[in-house]
Scaffold this motif. Sequence first.
Motif, PDB file in Angstrom:
ATOM      1  N   SER A  29       0.830  -1.202   0.000  1.00  0.00           N
ATOM      2  CA  SER A  29       0.000   0.000   0.000  1.00  0.00           C
ATOM      3  C   SER A  29       0.869   1.258   0.000  1.00  0.00           C
ATOM      4  CB  SER A  29      -0.935  -0.001   1.204  1.00  0.00           C
ATOM      5  OG  SER A  29      -0.205  -0.104   2.415  1.00  0.00           O
TER       6      SER A  29
ATOM      7  N   PRO B 142      -8.673   5.956  -9.535  1.00  0.00           N
ATOM      8  CA  PRO B 142      -8.501   4.501  -9.450  1.00  0.00           C
ATOM      9  C   PRO B 142      -7.038   4.103  -9.393  1.00  0.00           C
ATOM     10  CG  PRO B 142      -9.159   5.165 -11.664  1.00  0.00           C
ATOM     11  CD  PRO B 142      -9.293   6.383 -10.802  1.00  0.00           C
ATOM     12  N   ILE B 143      -6.760   2.992  -8.694  1.00  0.00           N
ATOM     13  CA  ILE B 143      -5.383   2.512  -8.536  1.00  0.00           C
ATOM     14  C   ILE B 143      -5.275   1.018  -8.838  1.00  0.00           C
ATOM     15  CG2 ILE B 143      -4.663   4.266  -6.873  1.00  0.00           C
ATOM     16  CD1 ILE B 143      -5.324   2.228  -4.652  1.00  0.00           C
ATOM     17  N   GLU B 144      -6.308   0.442  -9.479  1.00  0.00           N
ATOM     18  CA  GLU B 144      -6.311  -1.000  -9.721  1.00  0.00           C
ATOM     19  C   GLU B 144      -5.093  -1.452 -10.516  1.00  0.00           C
ATOM     20  OE1 GLU B 144      -8.835   0.968 -10.185  1.00  0.00           O
ATOM     21  OE2 GLU B 144     -10.562   0.204  -9.066  1.00  0.00           O
ATOM     22  N   ASP B 145      -4.691  -0.643 -11.516  1.00  0.00           N
ATOM     23  CA  ASP B 145      -3.557  -1.044 -12.352  1.00  0.00           C
ATOM     24  C   ASP B 145      -2.255  -1.073 -11.557  1.00  0.00           C
ATOM     25  OD1 ASP B 145      -3.711   1.685 -12.019  1.00  0.00           O
ATOM     26  OD2 ASP B 145      -3.012   2.178 -14.035  1.00  0.00           O
TER      27      ASP B 145
ATOM     28  N   ALA C 283      -2.089  -1.629  -8.223  1.00  0.00           N
ATOM     29  CA  ALA C 283      -2.187  -2.726  -7.253  1.00  0.00           C
ATOM     30  C   ALA C 283      -1.946  -4.084  -7.898  1.00  0.00           C
ATOM     31  CB  ALA C 283      -3.558  -2.696  -6.581  1.00  0.00           C
ATOM     32  N   GLU C 284      -2.166  -4.183  -9.209  1.00  0.00           N
ATOM     33  CA  GLU C 284      -1.953  -5.456  -9.902  1.00  0.00           C
ATOM     34  C   GLU C 284      -0.481  -5.750 -10.172  1.00  0.00           C
ATOM     35  OE1 GLU C 284      -4.302  -5.231 -13.405  1.00  0.00           O
ATOM     36  OE2 GLU C 284      -6.211  -5.569 -12.365  1.00  0.00           O
TER      37      GLU C 284
ATOM     38  N   ILE D 249      -7.315  -0.840  -2.245  1.00  0.00           N
ATOM     39  CA  ILE D 249      -8.424  -0.796  -3.199  1.00  0.00           C
ATOM     40  C   ILE D 249      -8.760   0.651  -3.530  1.00  0.00           C
ATOM     41  CG2 ILE D 249     -10.851  -1.388  -3.560  1.00  0.00           C
ATOM     42  CD1 ILE D 249     -10.445  -3.760  -1.690  1.00  0.00           C
ATOM     43  N   SER D 250      -8.745   1.499  -2.517  1.00  0.00           N
ATOM     44  CA  SER D 250      -9.021   2.919  -2.728  1.00  0.00           C
ATOM     45  C   SER D 250      -8.329   3.725  -1.641  1.00  0.00           C
ATOM     46  CB  SER D 250     -10.528   3.191  -2.705  1.00  0.00           C
ATOM     47  OG  SER D 250     -10.782   4.588  -2.726  1.00  0.00           O
TER      48      SER D 250
ATOM     49  N   GLN E 193     -10.100   1.809   1.484  1.00  0.00           N
ATOM     50  CA  GLN E 193     -10.376   0.375   1.452  1.00  0.00           C
ATOM     51  C   GLN E 193      -9.089  -0.399   1.186  1.00  0.00           C
ATOM     52  OE1 GLN E 193     -13.726   0.676  -1.564  1.00  0.00           O
ATOM     53  NE2 GLN E 193     -14.581  -0.876  -0.192  1.00  0.00           N
TER      54      GLN E 193
ATOM     55  N   THR F 223      -7.543  -4.670   1.319  1.00  0.00           N
ATOM     56  CA  THR F 223      -7.825  -6.084   1.506  1.00  0.00           C
ATOM     57  C   THR F 223      -6.513  -6.789   1.808  1.00  0.00           C
ATOM     58  OG1 THR F 223      -8.917  -8.017   0.553  1.00  0.00           O
ATOM     59  CG2 THR F 223      -7.573  -6.698  -0.936  1.00  0.00           C
TER      60      THR F 223
ATOM     61  N   ARG G 200      -3.331  -9.513   1.393  1.00  0.00           N
ATOM     62  CA  ARG G 200      -2.488 -10.209   0.416  1.00  0.00           C
ATOM     63  C   ARG G 200      -1.559 -11.126   1.187  1.00  0.00           C
ATOM     64  NH1 ARG G 200       3.096  -7.688  -1.124  1.00  0.00           N
ATOM     65  NH2 ARG G 200       3.466  -6.291   0.637  1.00  0.00           N
TER      66      ARG G 200
END
Length: 248
Positions: free
Chosen positions: A34, A51-54, A56-57, A203-204, A211, A213, A215
């Motif tokens: 994070s 957004p930060i999905e890319d 985090a992947e 996540i956000s 948010q 989660t 790992r």
Amino acid sequence: MTSVLVLRLAGPMQSWGVSSQFVHRATETFPTKSGLVGLLAAAQGRRRCDPIEDLAELRFAARIDQQGEILRDFHTSRRQKCMTENKERTLLSERFYCTDAVFVGFVEGPDDFVDALAQAVVRPVFPLYLGRRSCPPTLPLRLAVREGSAWDAVRETPWMASSYYQKKHCHDRLVRTRVVADLGIIPPELERASQQTLQDMPISFNSEHRQFTVRTVEETYIDLENPQYVESKPQAHPGFVHDPMEVL
């Protein structure tokens, strides 16, 4: 094709929180995902609501080249009005930091994406920090962008501990360093020290509704060459005893 962005994470203080609460803000002893995602997002100019999905992947690994020490800060934060007593009170908190530590971060992803991140780190839109705003990094931050896997970069990147720390261990040709990585980075044939789950997959970063989660990370150890290694001089024969009165 994949590339790896190699970052030197060093500064007077760092703080990589996972399960922090307001009155007790702890730090991990290695960079969190994070925290690194937040650093990269700031470099690219993303706001907290973006957004930060890319990011985090991407796959992350951290190598602890210089552990440093944990500093406890007794912090006076602000005054809050107590409704029942109709007076203000001072809120106190404990905050913990890694001091005098040097970590190396490895970010693995698609070539174009990693190249863009590498350029952003050199010319960031927002100020960069190591976990908290009070923890700016020292330079150089970006070490390299290299082709291949994160594990190859972990093994082949030289030991990045401070010069004084390397000299402190000058009689050790090889130094043992700890590696914490996302699943799938450490080769299956290597012995693992441990495996754990962390609440640090972002996540956000939206201030109104952050948010995270979990790992799973795994750890191992590797040996690195010490560039300050000095071969020890042969000691005197164990049977020899110096007698200063012998000449008399």
